[in-house]
Design a protein around this motif. Sequence first.
Motif, mmCIF file in Angstrom:
data_model
loop_
_atom_site.group_PDB
_atom_site.id
_atom_site.type_symbol
_atom_site.label_atom_id
_atom_site.label_comp_id
_atom_site.label_asym_id
_atom_site.label_seq_id
_atom_site.Cartn_x
_atom_site.Cartn_y
_atom_site.Cartn_z
ATOM 1 N N VAL A 195 12.466 -15.490 2.542
ATOM 2 C CA VAL A 195 11.563 -15.643 3.701
ATOM 3 C C VAL A 195 11.264 -14.275 4.310
ATOM 4 C CG1 VAL A 195 11.352 -16.619 6.018
ATOM 5 C CG2 VAL A 195 12.328 -17.992 4.188
ATOM 6 N N VAL A 196 12.322 -13.462 4.440
ATOM 7 C CA VAL A 196 12.142 -12.126 5.034
ATOM 8 C C VAL A 196 11.189 -11.285 4.197
ATOM 9 C CG1 VAL A 196 13.341 -9.940 5.438
ATOM 10 C CG2 VAL A 196 14.325 -12.065 6.257
ATOM 11 N N GLN A 197 11.285 -11.405 2.871
ATOM 12 C CA GLN A 197 10.417 -10.568 2.034
ATOM 13 C C GLN A 197 8.954 -10.973 2.205
ATOM 14 O OE1 GLN A 197 12.043 -7.978 0.902
ATOM 15 N NE2 GLN A 197 13.834 -9.052 1.626
ATOM 16 N N PHE A 198 8.713 -12.278 2.393
ATOM 17 C CA PHE A 198 7.336 -12.695 2.657
ATOM 18 C C PHE A 198 6.860 -12.152 3.999
ATOM 19 C CE2 PHE A 198 7.665 -15.805 -0.814
ATOM 20 C CZ PHE A 198 6.415 -15.642 -1.362
ATOM 21 N N LEU A 199 7.742 -12.165 4.986
ATOM 22 C CA LEU A 199 7.357 -11.592 6.278
ATOM 23 C C LEU A 199 7.013 -10.119 6.122
ATOM 24 C CD1 LEU A 199 9.977 -13.216 8.692
ATOM 25 C CD2 LEU A 199 7.573 -13.774 8.457
ATOM 26 N N LEU A 200 7.859 -9.392 5.370
ATOM 27 C CA LEU A 200 7.597 -7.963 5.153
ATOM 28 C C LEU A 200 6.274 -7.764 4.430
ATOM 29 C CD1 LEU A 200 11.099 -6.671 4.050
ATOM 30 C CD2 LEU A 200 9.809 -5.859 6.009
ATOM 31 N N LEU A 201 6.047 -8.606 3.420
ATOM 32 C CA LEU A 201 4.848 -8.456 2.600
ATOM 33 C C LEU A 201 3.593 -8.517 3.465
ATOM 34 C CD1 LEU A 201 3.920 -8.404 -0.435
ATOM 35 C CD2 LEU A 201 3.657 -10.858 -0.238
ATOM 36 N N PHE A 202 3.597 -9.412 4.457
ATOM 37 C CA PHE A 202 2.392 -9.559 5.269
ATOM 38 C C PHE A 202 2.438 -8.777 6.575
ATOM 39 C CE2 PHE A 202 2.356 -13.594 2.738
ATOM 40 C CZ PHE A 202 1.297 -13.210 1.935
ATOM 41 N N ALA A 203 3.615 -8.361 7.012
ATOM 42 C CA ALA A 203 3.693 -7.611 8.277
ATOM 43 C C ALA A 203 3.512 -6.108 8.054
ATOM 44 C CB ALA A 203 5.032 -7.879 8.972
ATOM 45 N N MET A 204 4.032 -5.594 6.943
ATOM 46 C CA MET A 204 3.970 -4.140 6.738
ATOM 47 C C MET A 204 2.538 -3.611 6.718
ATOM 48 S SD MET A 204 7.047 -3.531 7.014
ATOM 49 C CE MET A 204 6.797 -1.787 7.193
ATOM 50 N N PRO A 205 1.582 -4.297 6.028
ATOM 51 C CA PRO A 205 0.229 -3.730 6.023
ATOM 52 C C PRO A 205 -0.382 -3.625 7.420
ATOM 53 C CG PRO A 205 0.256 -5.904 5.003
ATOM 54 C CD PRO A 205 1.672 -5.472 5.140
ATOM 55 N N VAL A 206 0.007 -4.499 8.337
ATOM 56 C CA VAL A 206 -0.568 -4.442 9.679
ATOM 57 C C VAL A 206 -0.080 -3.195 10.412
ATOM 58 C CG1 VAL A 206 -0.883 -5.668 11.833
ATOM 59 C CG2 VAL A 206 -0.674 -6.950 9.708
ATOM 60 N N LEU B 30 -4.094 -8.296 4.376
ATOM 61 C CA LEU B 30 -3.802 -7.992 5.777
ATOM 62 C C LEU B 30 -4.132 -6.552 6.109
ATOM 63 C CD1 LEU B 30 -1.696 -10.614 5.377
ATOM 64 C CD2 LEU B 30 -1.615 -10.013 7.800
ATOM 65 N N LEU B 31 -4.026 -5.661 5.128
ATOM 66 C CA LEU B 31 -4.431 -4.278 5.379
ATOM 67 C C LEU B 31 -5.913 -4.240 5.740
ATOM 68 C CD1 LEU B 31 -3.293 -1.185 4.865
ATOM 69 C CD2 LEU B 31 -4.983 -1.294 3.056
ATOM 70 N N PHE B 32 -6.731 -4.874 4.905
ATOM 71 C CA PHE B 32 -8.162 -4.862 5.198
ATOM 72 C C PHE B 32 -8.472 -5.715 6.424
ATOM 73 C CE2 PHE B 32 -8.543 -3.130 0.898
ATOM 74 C CZ PHE B 32 -9.397 -2.089 1.175
ATOM 75 N N GLY B 33 -7.681 -6.781 6.624
ATOM 76 C CA GLY B 33 -7.859 -7.584 7.829
ATOM 77 C C GLY B 33 -7.719 -6.739 9.078
ATOM 78 N N GLY B 34 -6.692 -5.897 9.117
ATOM 79 C CA GLY B 34 -6.482 -5.019 10.269
ATOM 80 C C GLY B 34 -7.630 -4.049 10.442
ATOM 81 N N LEU B 35 -8.075 -3.451 9.337
ATOM 82 C CA LEU B 35 -9.146 -2.453 9.415
ATOM 83 C C LEU B 35 -10.466 -3.101 9.830
ATOM 84 C CD1 LEU B 35 -8.270 -0.445 6.205
ATOM 85 C CD2 LEU B 35 -8.089 0.384 8.549
ATOM 86 N N TYR C 278 -15.947 4.909 9.298
ATOM 87 C CA TYR C 278 -15.488 5.763 8.193
ATOM 88 C C TYR C 278 -14.097 5.342 7.715
ATOM 89 C CZ TYR C 278 -19.401 8.976 8.729
ATOM 90 O OH TYR C 278 -20.643 9.527 8.750
ATOM 91 N N THR C 279 -13.253 4.903 8.647
ATOM 92 C CA THR C 279 -11.905 4.498 8.230
ATOM 93 C C THR C 279 -11.971 3.264 7.334
ATOM 94 O OG1 THR C 279 -11.020 5.375 10.280
ATOM 95 C CG2 THR C 279 -9.609 3.890 9.052
ATOM 96 N N LEU C 280 -12.727 2.250 7.773
ATOM 97 C CA LEU C 280 -12.808 1.016 6.982
ATOM 98 C C LEU C 280 -13.440 1.259 5.613
ATOM 99 C CD1 LEU C 280 -12.726 -2.019 6.485
ATOM 100 C CD2 LEU C 280 -14.775 -2.255 7.882
ATOM 101 N N THR C 281 -14.648 1.847 5.606
ATOM 102 C CA THR C 281 -15.319 2.025 4.317
ATOM 103 C C THR C 281 -14.605 3.083 3.484
ATOM 104 O OG1 THR C 281 -16.865 3.466 5.458
ATOM 105 C CG2 THR C 281 -17.586 1.236 5.053
ATOM 106 N N GLY C 282 -13.993 4.053 4.157
ATOM 107 C CA GLY C 282 -13.239 5.076 3.428
ATOM 108 C C GLY C 282 -12.050 4.463 2.704
ATOM 109 N N PHE C 283 -11.317 3.595 3.406
ATOM 110 C CA PHE C 283 -10.179 2.936 2.752
ATOM 111 C C PHE C 283 -10.649 2.140 1.543
ATOM 112 C CE2 PHE C 283 -7.115 3.925 5.985
ATOM 113 C CZ PHE C 283 -5.924 3.810 5.311
ATOM 114 N N HIS C 284 -11.814 1.479 1.703
ATOM 115 C CA HIS C 284 -12.319 0.720 0.566
ATOM 116 C C HIS C 284 -12.696 1.665 -0.583
ATOM 117 C CE1 HIS C 284 -15.265 -1.445 -1.884
ATOM 118 N NE2 HIS C 284 -14.418 -2.443 -1.710
#
Lengths: 670, 212
Positions: free
Chosen positions: A227-238, B47-52, B149-155
């Motif tokens: 469960v924690v790894q899934f949380l990390l997977l989706f939380a880290m990119p944010v 989620l990376l692109f979601g944030g951007l 630039y950040t969004l399209t640059g990341f892409h």
Amino acid sequence: MAIIERPAAVPATVDAVAAPEVVTPTQALGAFRRPVSSTGWKSWLFTVDHKKLGIMYGAVSLFFFLVGGIEALLIRLQLAAPDNTVLSADQYNQMFTMHATTMVFLFVMPMAAAFANYFLPLQIGARDVAFPRINALGFWLFLFGGLFLNSSWLLGGAADGGWFMYSPNSSALFSPSHGIDFWVLGLQITGIASLIGALNLIVTVLNMRAPGMKLMQMPVFTWMVLVVQFLLLFAMPVITVALFLLSFQRNFGATFFDVNQGADPLLWQHLFWIFGHPEVYIIILPSFGIISEVLPTFARKPLFGYKFVVFSGAAIGFVGWGVWAHHMFASGLGPVSVAVFSVATMLIAIPTGVKIVNWTLTLWGGKLWFTTAMLFAIGVIVLFTIGGVSGVTHAVAPSDTQQTDTYHIVAHFHYVIVGGAVMGLFAGFYFWWPKMFGKMLNERLGKWNFWLMFFGVNLTFGPMHILGLQGQPRRMVVWPEKLTGDGFFDMHFWNQIASVGSFVIGLGVLIFVINIFWTWKKAPIAPLDPWDARTLEWITASPPKEHNFDRIPTVHALDEFFHRKYEEVDTADGPRLVKVKSAEEILAEEESHADAHIHLPSPSYWPIVLAAALPIIAYGVIYNLMLSVVGTAVLLLAVFGWCLEPSVADDSDYDPPAGGDSTKELATLG
Amino acid sequence: MADIAVHDVDHAHTDHGAYEDHAPHATSTGLSNNKLSMWLFLGSECLLFGGLISTYMLYRGRHEAGPGPDQIFDIPLTSVSSFILLMSSLTMVLAVNSAKRKDDRNTSLWLTITALLGALFVGGQVYEFTSFYHEGLGFTTSLFGSSFYTLTGFHGVHVTLGIIMLMVVVFIMQRDRITGDKAEVVELVGLYWHFVDVVWVIIFTLVYLIPS
């Protein structure tokens, strides 16, 4: 002395047609060989063994625990007396920022990763993780990221914006030193470690379980780690996005948090807490997993409501995504948002309460064995419940508006983090030490360790409830004498108690460190199954062989090891569990059916080189972009080395080539 | 791709011995480790692109200094480069298809064409950035500028990494150095490539087509 099998040719007895396509280990482009040492410092530096990496994760995390602890003690020294001058305001800001950052990112998370790395493959009956080199890369990134982060102390001061690093305080205007740059880039580096670790462990759990092991037969620790790894997977990119925005602003003049340009300061808060709240469960769930192993073992009965514990853990992980704005009740979100997040936050109490009930009922009617591990686990139930109850008071928005930014909040999250997560990790130390090192931690010292920490936590953080409700604000370098109340509300008195308590915790930790050294030097060899344990990691030697299991166990039940040891026998008084086999007998049986072909991944030079490139790039971002270019060159070299290295070490690199049966040949290496 | 090698040594020996029944290639999910991890990684990338994208959507109307989106976007030009990128997904599918038929020559060919189309797209982006810069939209000009630039640059960086991956696959395939299931290696790069394309569809719609 480890054994690594020589790459064996396909034996002549095998029909050439039946042999799979890929037989020869590739030489890639012939550029690099793979290291082969299995002893000495090289075997640690280039290892891809999940157990060695687990131990290194643990050792480095423990070091950072001591660093973060010293920072905490300095904070409490400063707050022990009114208008104190132990630390300047600037130093104090750095101290509480780095205390939190170190404890969260460099102690609790990687210590959980240490246990996950070491025990997850063992608990599911695997020989290693899915991607051993990526596993090694994760460790080195964590280590180098942590060192990079802390090098800011020597290079003009550490980050001083709090671990939440709110804008606009994080801008160059309000924090002109390089501290926050180090913080941002350091967390990016450790963030990569978390992300690739998450990929690796999820794939390992989903793909590499022993034959017969269904998902609902996995030990609870494995489940919680998943469960924690899934949380990390989706939380880290944010948080990665948030950190990029901040570093683009600080280093390249972007305007994301520049209010003069019309920026919205809440953007950072939302991004940070969308990461930050799942992070809270990333911190606590591994400990929930550990005590869910410890409690049944020492209550000598199965975990009460295994499925409820598993699903409530998953529910916590899921609902945890919908509550982030409860960190922002005071920021003016509007009544609808506040109401929604308030209710969602209260919902979290339900699965958490389910777990508390399950643990308590696991103890109910059990033949309790109060080992140190058991004491720590019970300590978690008690302290986490206290922290959970004060947590519900924060979920109520009107009440939270009174408490926010006071010591009441500090009291709450230390009860759940120290009382919950850290005590749980300590339960893990005492429970699994004999498995990891073949020696038991001293129980006498262990009891001292537990009681000092238990009382210390209550002494330190208990009074903070009172201080907080009295209105003592967080993050203030001094509290003035003239504002102290009388009697029960005497700020002076309670602050001193809290400071004394922090040193009691420190003493407890010191005894743990002493215990480690005592165990290392003096402790006798531990029995194979000292706790009468229940799960797969105990069907192997202590410490486990390099290839973990001589024969991959076939799983038939939850608590497989227990079911191999005990059988139900009908007696006059009804069915009774009777021990039919000892751990030694089970292990001997496994050894006698050892697999003929055990293939372990060869060590590799490249993970450590690749990881070392990132701090170089990061220093370059702060000081001189030319350095980043050099770092990128190292990075590219490492990536190509990684991709082009042969899949296994060269035949001639092994110690004396032995003749005889080429299919069963094991070479011992020096 | 890194650990395909490790995997295949196991693979080579699984036809004998007691280890046979539970060889690592027979994974519990049926998906190979590499493919599963690629899917997970792409999930994380969402989620990376979601944030951007959220950051951009919040800030696209905020440009006190410098031009705004309505003044500088050249929709026909970007439509053409978007079309090129979408076509590269088609050629990628053809490459995966050829790889499954073990047709190395055509696989290499389609991969190269995919990479060229990708490069054309990145070239269009470089051209676009340059002309925006000359029209007064710098990275530091306004919130709109920074977030655009950040969004399209990341892409763009993602596309560039994809091109490098394609070229590396072509290179090691020609030298016959892929230690494993070639079709799967091509498919993995394909998954990544399609993901980057889909993200562009979203970015193109939200950033360029919907007026602010």
